[in-house]
Design a protein around this motif. Structure first.
Motif, PDB file in Angstrom:
ATOM      1  N   ASP A  15      83.622  43.878  32.487  1.00 31.50           N
ATOM      2  CA  ASP A  15      84.644  43.847  31.460  1.00 31.50           C
ATOM      3  C   ASP A  15      85.574  42.670  31.834  1.00 31.50           C
ATOM      4  N   ASP A  17      89.234  41.753  30.114  1.00 36.85           N
ATOM      5  CA  ASP A  17      90.675  42.041  30.088  1.00 36.85           C
ATOM      6  C   ASP A  17      90.982  43.165  31.086  1.00 36.85           C
ATOM      7  N   GLY A  18      91.915  42.911  31.976  1.00 43.51           N
ATOM      8  CA  GLY A  18      92.286  43.943  32.954  1.00 43.51           C
ATOM      9  C   GLY A  18      91.403  43.941  34.198  1.00 43.51           C
ATOM     10  N   ASP A 213      88.176  48.401  33.703  1.00 37.52           N
ATOM     11  CA  ASP A 213      89.476  48.960  34.080  1.00 37.52           C
ATOM     12  C   ASP A 213      89.836  50.182  33.241  1.00 37.52           C
ATOM     13  N   ASP A 218      84.770  51.499  29.372  1.00 36.00           N
ATOM     14  CA  ASP A 218      83.909  50.849  30.373  1.00 36.00           C
ATOM     15  C   ASP A 218      83.075  51.855  31.168  1.00 36.00           C
TER      16      ASP A 218
END
Ligand SMILES: [Mg+2]
Length: 266
Positions: A15, A17-18, A213, A218
């Protein structure tokens, strides 16, 4: 944690973002993290629910942090939408996009007709210029023209430099509320993206680890697919939110650097 299962992992389904960044700010030193991934022999594939950028734009963003990757490594919800629409509409559908300019570009670049009316498909995604006209158009296409409803993702929020903001799920909910129709959702926790990544790279389920995250997208995506999962606490979840979640991910680390280090030293 089942160590022998984790030893089979050959690729990370990351993933972004984050995990890699918070909006424009990198998390840790990405250049060092990717050098460590390279030396560990792990393959990196990117799987983000964020459909607001093309793979080329993500490559440029990573390059700004000194990390060089290729567009073929990206399996975003935008890319996976193309894969799914080609499967569902072999003749090539006309698509009304309630989403970002980059998502429209991605569809056009892949030979789809992006239309403002008489669509076969309404595709909802994060749109920072959401307005009443767009919601009405989506409703008309679905209710009056019989268009099928797809969503790149249903994330409720996403992280920016200034904190958490409304995500693509808000646009999807607008259309769902006025039409009463549920969309086919491409993004995590559905498995279209990770399946596509495995097929393209000849990987089996036990050779890829879903890393992210956020548990509900996820980690649930990895659990739905049946592969190992790794949660990083550099974004949405905290030790406190994690304590309430079950089943636990196979690995929980403070950030991606620690996760790579853990896999390397199994
Ligand atoms: Mg994330």
């Amino acid at each position: 944690m089942n160590i022998s299962a984790l030893k089979k992992v050959k690729a990370l389904f990351l993933d972004m973002d984050g995990v890699l960044w918070t909006d424009k700010k990198e998390i840790g030193n990405l250049q060092e993290v990717f050098e460590a991934i390279k030396s560990s022999g792990l393959k990196v594939l990117f799987g983000s629910n964020n459909a607001t950028r093309t793979p080329e734009e993500y490559c440029e963003k990573l390059a700004s942090f000194g990390v060089h990757v290729s567009p073929e490594q990206f399996f975003t919800s935008g890319i996976a939408t193309i894969y799914q629409l080609r499967k569902d509409f072999p003749q090539g559908p006309k698509v009304y996009v309630f989403g970002s300019p980059s998502l429209k570009k991605l569809l056009r670049d892949n030979g789809f007709e992006v239309t403002e009316e008489n669509a076969d498909v309404v595709l909802a995604s994060l749109d920072r210029e959401i307005n009443y006209e767009k919601i009405s158009r989506a409703m008309i296409e679905i209710c009056e023209h019989g268009a099928k409803f797809y969503a790149t993702n249903t994330d409720s929020t996403f992280v920016t430099e200034n904190g958490w903001r409304p995500g693509g799920g808000v646009m999807v909910n607008c259309v769902e509320t006025c039409t009463g129709v549920k969309p086919f959702v491409i993004g995590k926790p559905n498995t279209v993206m990770i399946k596509m990544a495995c097929e393209a790279n000849g990987l089996s389920k036990d050779e890829i680890m879903a890393v992210g995250d956020r548990y509900e997208t996820d980690i649930m995506g990895g659990l739905n697919f049946g592969c190992p999962t790794g949660l990083v606490l550099s974004g949405y979840e905290t030790a406190e939110t994690l304590s309430k979640l079950d089943p636990k991910p196979d690995l929980v680390c403070k950030d991606l650097a620690e996760l790579v280090n853990t896999l390397q030293n199994l």
